[in-house]
Write a protein that holds these residues in place. Structure first.
Motif, PDB file in Angstrom:
ATOM      1  N   GLU A  73       5.290  -5.779  -4.329  1.00 23.09           N
ATOM      2  CA  GLU A  73       5.089  -6.571  -3.113  1.00 23.09           C
ATOM      3  C   GLU A  73       5.762  -7.939  -3.197  1.00 23.09           C
ATOM      4  OE1 GLU A  73       3.622  -5.192  -0.570  1.00 23.09           O
ATOM      5  OE2 GLU A  73       2.468  -3.561  -1.442  1.00 23.09           O
ATOM      6  N   ALA A  74       5.737  -8.573  -4.375  1.00 26.52           N
ATOM      7  CA  ALA A  74       6.302  -9.917  -4.527  1.00 26.52           C
ATOM      8  C   ALA A  74       6.633 -10.179  -5.985  1.00 26.52           C
ATOM      9  CB  ALA A  74       5.310 -10.969  -4.031  1.00 26.52           C
ATOM     10  N   ILE A  75       7.722 -10.933  -6.189  1.00 29.69           N
ATOM     11  CA  ILE A  75       8.113 -11.419  -7.516  1.00 29.69           C
ATOM     12  C   ILE A  75       8.590 -12.848  -7.342  1.00 29.69           C
ATOM     13  CG2 ILE A  75       9.703 -11.195  -9.465  1.00 29.69           C
ATOM     14  CD1 ILE A  75       9.895  -8.202  -8.862  1.00 29.69           C
ATOM     15  N   ASP A  76       8.009 -13.762  -8.097  1.00 29.07           N
ATOM     16  CA  ASP A  76       8.414 -15.168  -8.072  1.00 29.07           C
ATOM     17  C   ASP A  76       8.805 -15.559  -9.496  1.00 29.07           C
ATOM     18  OD1 ASP A  76       8.623 -17.958  -8.081  1.00 29.07           O
ATOM     19  OD2 ASP A  76       6.953 -18.225  -6.682  1.00 29.07           O
ATOM     20  N   LYS A  77      10.111 -15.538  -9.762  1.00 30.18           N
ATOM     21  CA  LYS A  77      10.626 -15.800 -11.106  1.00 30.18           C
ATOM     22  C   LYS A  77      10.407 -17.235 -11.559  1.00 30.18           C
ATOM     23  CE  LYS A  77      14.236 -12.315 -10.593  1.00 30.18           C
ATOM     24  NZ  LYS A  77      15.679 -12.066 -10.493  1.00 30.18           N
ATOM     25  N   GLU A  78      10.393 -18.175 -10.636  1.00 39.75           N
ATOM     26  CA  GLU A  78      10.230 -19.580 -11.003  1.00 39.75           C
ATOM     27  C   GLU A  78       8.788 -19.899 -11.404  1.00 39.75           C
ATOM     28  OE1 GLU A  78      11.974 -18.787  -8.006  1.00 39.75           O
ATOM     29  OE2 GLU A  78      13.785 -18.865  -9.232  1.00 39.75           O
ATOM     30  N   ASN A  79       7.831 -19.247 -10.741  1.00 40.26           N
ATOM     31  CA  ASN A  79       6.416 -19.513 -11.008  1.00 40.26           C
ATOM     32  C   ASN A  79       5.748 -18.422 -11.845  1.00 40.26           C
ATOM     33  OD1 ASN A  79       6.056 -22.040  -9.529  1.00 40.26           O
ATOM     34  ND2 ASN A  79       6.587 -20.794  -7.755  1.00 40.26           N
ATOM     35  N   PHE A  80       6.542 -17.466 -12.298  1.00 40.10           N
ATOM     36  CA  PHE A  80       6.053 -16.370 -13.144  1.00 40.10           C
ATOM     37  C   PHE A  80       4.865 -15.639 -12.514  1.00 40.10           C
ATOM     38  CE2 PHE A  80       7.592 -19.535 -16.446  1.00 40.10           C
ATOM     39  CZ  PHE A  80       8.835 -18.952 -16.579  1.00 40.10           C
ATOM     40  N   THR A  81       5.038 -15.216 -11.265  1.00 39.80           N
ATOM     41  CA  THR A  81       3.993 -14.460 -10.587  1.00 39.80           C
ATOM     42  C   THR A  81       4.565 -13.183  -9.994  1.00 39.80           C
ATOM     43  OG1 THR A  81       4.319 -15.552  -8.448  1.00 39.80           O
ATOM     44  CG2 THR A  81       2.731 -16.571  -9.947  1.00 39.80           C
ATOM     45  N   ASN A  82       3.687 -12.213  -9.812  1.00 32.37           N
ATOM     46  CA  ASN A  82       4.078 -11.000  -9.103  1.00 32.37           C
ATOM     47  C   ASN A  82       2.850 -10.361  -8.479  1.00 32.37           C
ATOM     48  OD1 ASN A  82       2.946  -9.533 -11.408  1.00 32.37           O
ATOM     49  ND2 ASN A  82       4.103  -7.802 -10.640  1.00 32.37           N
ATOM     50  N   LEU A  83       3.107  -9.475  -7.540  1.00 24.79           N
ATOM     51  CA  LEU A  83       2.057  -8.734  -6.861  1.00 24.79           C
ATOM     52  C   LEU A  83       2.562  -7.317  -6.644  1.00 24.79           C
ATOM     53  CD1 LEU A  83      -0.728  -8.854  -5.363  1.00 24.79           C
ATOM     54  CD2 LEU A  83       0.595  -9.313  -3.284  1.00 24.79           C
ATOM     55  N   SER A  84       1.724  -6.348  -6.959  1.00 25.42           N
ATOM     56  CA  SER A  84       2.073  -4.947  -6.721  1.00 25.42           C
ATOM     57  C   SER A  84       0.848  -4.214  -6.198  1.00 25.42           C
ATOM     58  CB  SER A  84       2.599  -4.289  -7.996  1.00 25.42           C
ATOM     59  OG  SER A  84       1.603  -4.281  -8.999  1.00 25.42           O
ATOM     60  N   SER A  85       1.096  -3.057  -5.570  1.00 23.95           N
ATOM     61  CA  SER A  85       0.011  -2.259  -4.995  1.00 23.95           C
ATOM     62  C   SER A  85       0.137  -0.814  -5.430  1.00 23.95           C
ATOM     63  CB  SER A  85       0.058  -2.296  -3.464  1.00 23.95           C
ATOM     64  OG  SER A  85      -0.156  -3.583  -2.988  1.00 23.95           O
ATOM     65  N   ILE A  86      -0.997  -0.217  -5.733  1.00 26.40           N
ATOM     66  CA  ILE A  86      -1.062   1.219  -5.973  1.00 26.40           C
ATOM     67  C   ILE A  86      -1.608   1.833  -4.695  1.00 26.40           C
ATOM     68  CG2 ILE A  86      -2.138   3.079  -7.295  1.00 26.40           C
ATOM     69  CD1 ILE A  86      -2.234   1.110  -9.663  1.00 26.40           C
ATOM     70  N   THR A  87      -0.803   2.682  -4.093  1.00 26.53           N
ATOM     71  CA  THR A  87      -1.202   3.296  -2.830  1.00 26.53           C
ATOM     72  C   THR A  87      -1.273   4.818  -2.916  1.00 26.53           C
ATOM     73  OG1 THR A  87       1.092   3.310  -2.084  1.00 26.53           O
ATOM     74  CG2 THR A  87      -0.252   1.419  -1.432  1.00 26.53           C
ATOM     75  N   GLU A  88      -0.917   5.356  -4.078  1.00 27.36           N
ATOM     76  CA  GLU A  88      -0.920   6.804  -4.244  1.00 27.36           C
ATOM     77  C   GLU A  88      -1.109   7.137  -5.708  1.00 27.36           C
ATOM     78  OE1 GLU A  88       2.270  10.407  -3.587  1.00 27.36           O
ATOM     79  OE2 GLU A  88       2.414   8.673  -2.277  1.00 27.36           O
ATOM     80  N   GLY A  89      -1.896   8.169  -5.989  1.00 21.62           N
ATOM     81  CA  GLY A  89      -2.077   8.624  -7.359  1.00 21.62           C
ATOM     82  C   GLY A  89      -3.535   8.807  -7.708  1.00 21.62           C
ATOM     83  N   ASP A  90      -3.774   9.312  -8.916  1.00 17.37           N
ATOM     84  CA  ASP A  90      -5.145   9.620  -9.287  1.00 17.37           C
ATOM     85  C   ASP A  90      -5.960   8.399  -9.727  1.00 17.37           C
ATOM     86  OD1 ASP A  90      -3.820   9.405 -11.699  1.00 17.37           O
ATOM     87  OD2 ASP A  90      -4.348  11.386 -12.421  1.00 17.37           O
ATOM     88  N   VAL A  91      -5.369   7.213  -9.689  1.00 18.90           N
ATOM     89  CA  VAL A  91      -6.136   5.982  -9.858  1.00 18.90           C
ATOM     90  C   VAL A  91      -7.057   5.829  -8.648  1.00 18.90           C
ATOM     91  CG1 VAL A  91      -5.973   3.457  -9.908  1.00 18.90           C
ATOM     92  CG2 VAL A  91      -4.379   4.829 -11.240  1.00 18.90           C
ATOM     93  N   LEU A  92      -6.540   6.222  -7.516  1.00 15.31           N
ATOM     94  CA  LEU A  92      -7.318   6.161  -6.286  1.00 15.31           C
ATOM     95  C   LEU A  92      -8.227   7.383  -6.222  1.00 15.31           C
ATOM     96  CD1 LEU A  92      -4.435   5.138  -3.862  1.00 15.31           C
ATOM     97  CD2 LEU A  92      -5.974   3.646  -5.144  1.00 15.31           C
ATOM     98  N   ASN A  93      -9.334   7.231  -5.540  1.00 12.96           N
ATOM     99  CA  ASN A  93     -10.247   8.354  -5.385  1.00 12.96           C
ATOM    100  C   ASN A  93     -10.763   8.366  -3.956  1.00 12.96           C
ATOM    101  OD1 ASN A  93     -12.301   6.349  -5.282  1.00 12.96           O
ATOM    102  ND2 ASN A  93     -12.465   6.378  -7.511  1.00 12.96           N
ATOM    103  N   GLU A  94     -11.815   9.116  -3.720  1.00 14.87           N
ATOM    104  CA  GLU A  94     -12.340   9.218  -2.352  1.00 14.87           C
ATOM    105  C   GLU A  94     -12.859   7.886  -1.820  1.00 14.87           C
ATOM    106  OE1 GLU A  94     -15.515   9.842  -5.258  1.00 14.87           O
ATOM    107  OE2 GLU A  94     -13.640  10.919  -4.989  1.00 14.87           O
ATOM    108  N   ARG A  95     -13.051   6.897  -2.694  1.00 15.79           N
ATOM    109  CA  ARG A  95     -13.559   5.589  -2.271  1.00 15.79           C
ATOM    110  C   ARG A  95     -12.474   4.549  -2.028  1.00 15.79           C
ATOM    111  NH1 ARG A  95     -17.844   4.657  -6.953  1.00 15.79           N
ATOM    112  NH2 ARG A  95     -19.212   6.412  -6.535  1.00 15.79           N
ATOM    113  N   LEU A  96     -11.318   4.721  -2.663  1.00 12.41           N
ATOM    114  CA  LEU A  96     -10.299   3.661  -2.648  1.00 12.41           C
ATOM    115  C   LEU A  96      -9.113   3.992  -1.758  1.00 12.41           C
ATOM    116  CD1 LEU A  96     -10.178   2.731  -6.430  1.00 12.41           C
ATOM    117  CD2 LEU A  96     -11.266   1.452  -4.596  1.00 12.41           C
TER     118      LEU A  96
END
Length: 160
Positions: A73-96
């Motif tokens: 979702e986002a990468i900020d090389k100067e501030n050493f930050t990032n954001l990512s999302s898991i939207t598919e896979g067995d990490v997710l279940n009927e609740r997520l």
């Protein structure tokens, strides 16, 4: 939909710029080297590996999680930050519906780093999140982080 937020920190002797490069910018190469017993493969299935890209992470048999897809979702090389999302896979279940992970790497006075991790669990309907499940996941991440740090310490010229 509910949103449940959890924060967790990892402390490292590795400087922030090197840790960010290894963990975020070159994770495909690093994770398969530092944790070959856990991660079978990481492949970019859409995009160039930067913001908007989708990666498929596949784990070896015996791991609770088999695979998932992660969108950068986002990468900020100067501030050493990032954001990512898991939207598919067995990490997710009927609740997520999805899970987002944010990292911010900050310098410590001794030249090391603190990795501040924020995870947000977006639930379906009025479902909740089991805190013991989140803690178990954080313990697995801690173990993976220790493997990565050990790899970086054993290979001082890598990811500089």
């Amino acid at each position: 939909m509910g949103v449940f937020t959890f924060e967790h920190e990892n402390i490292s002797v590795i400087p922030p710029a090197r840790l960010f490069k290894a963990l975020i910018l070159e994770d495909i190469d690093l994770f398969t080297k530092a944790a070959p017993e856990f991660i079978k493969s990481i492949e970019v299935i859409e995009g160039d590996g930067g913001v908007g890209s989708i990666k498929k992470i596949t784990f070896f048999d015996g791991n609770r999680v088999k695979c998932f897809k992660e969108k950068i979702e986002a990468i900020d090389k100067e501030n050493f930050t990032n954001l990512s999302s898991i939207t598919e896979g067995d990490v997710l279940n009927e609740r997520l519906e999805k899970v987002t992970y944010g990292k911010k790497i900050i310098a410590t006075p001794d030249g090391g780093s603190i990795v501040k991790n924020t995870s947000k669990y977006f639930t379906k309907g009025d479902a909740g999140v089991k805190e013991e499940g989140v803690k178990a996941g954080q313990q697995r991440i801690d173990g993976l982080f220790k493997l990565i740090e050990a790899y970086l310490l054993a290979n001082p010229d890598a990811y500089n």
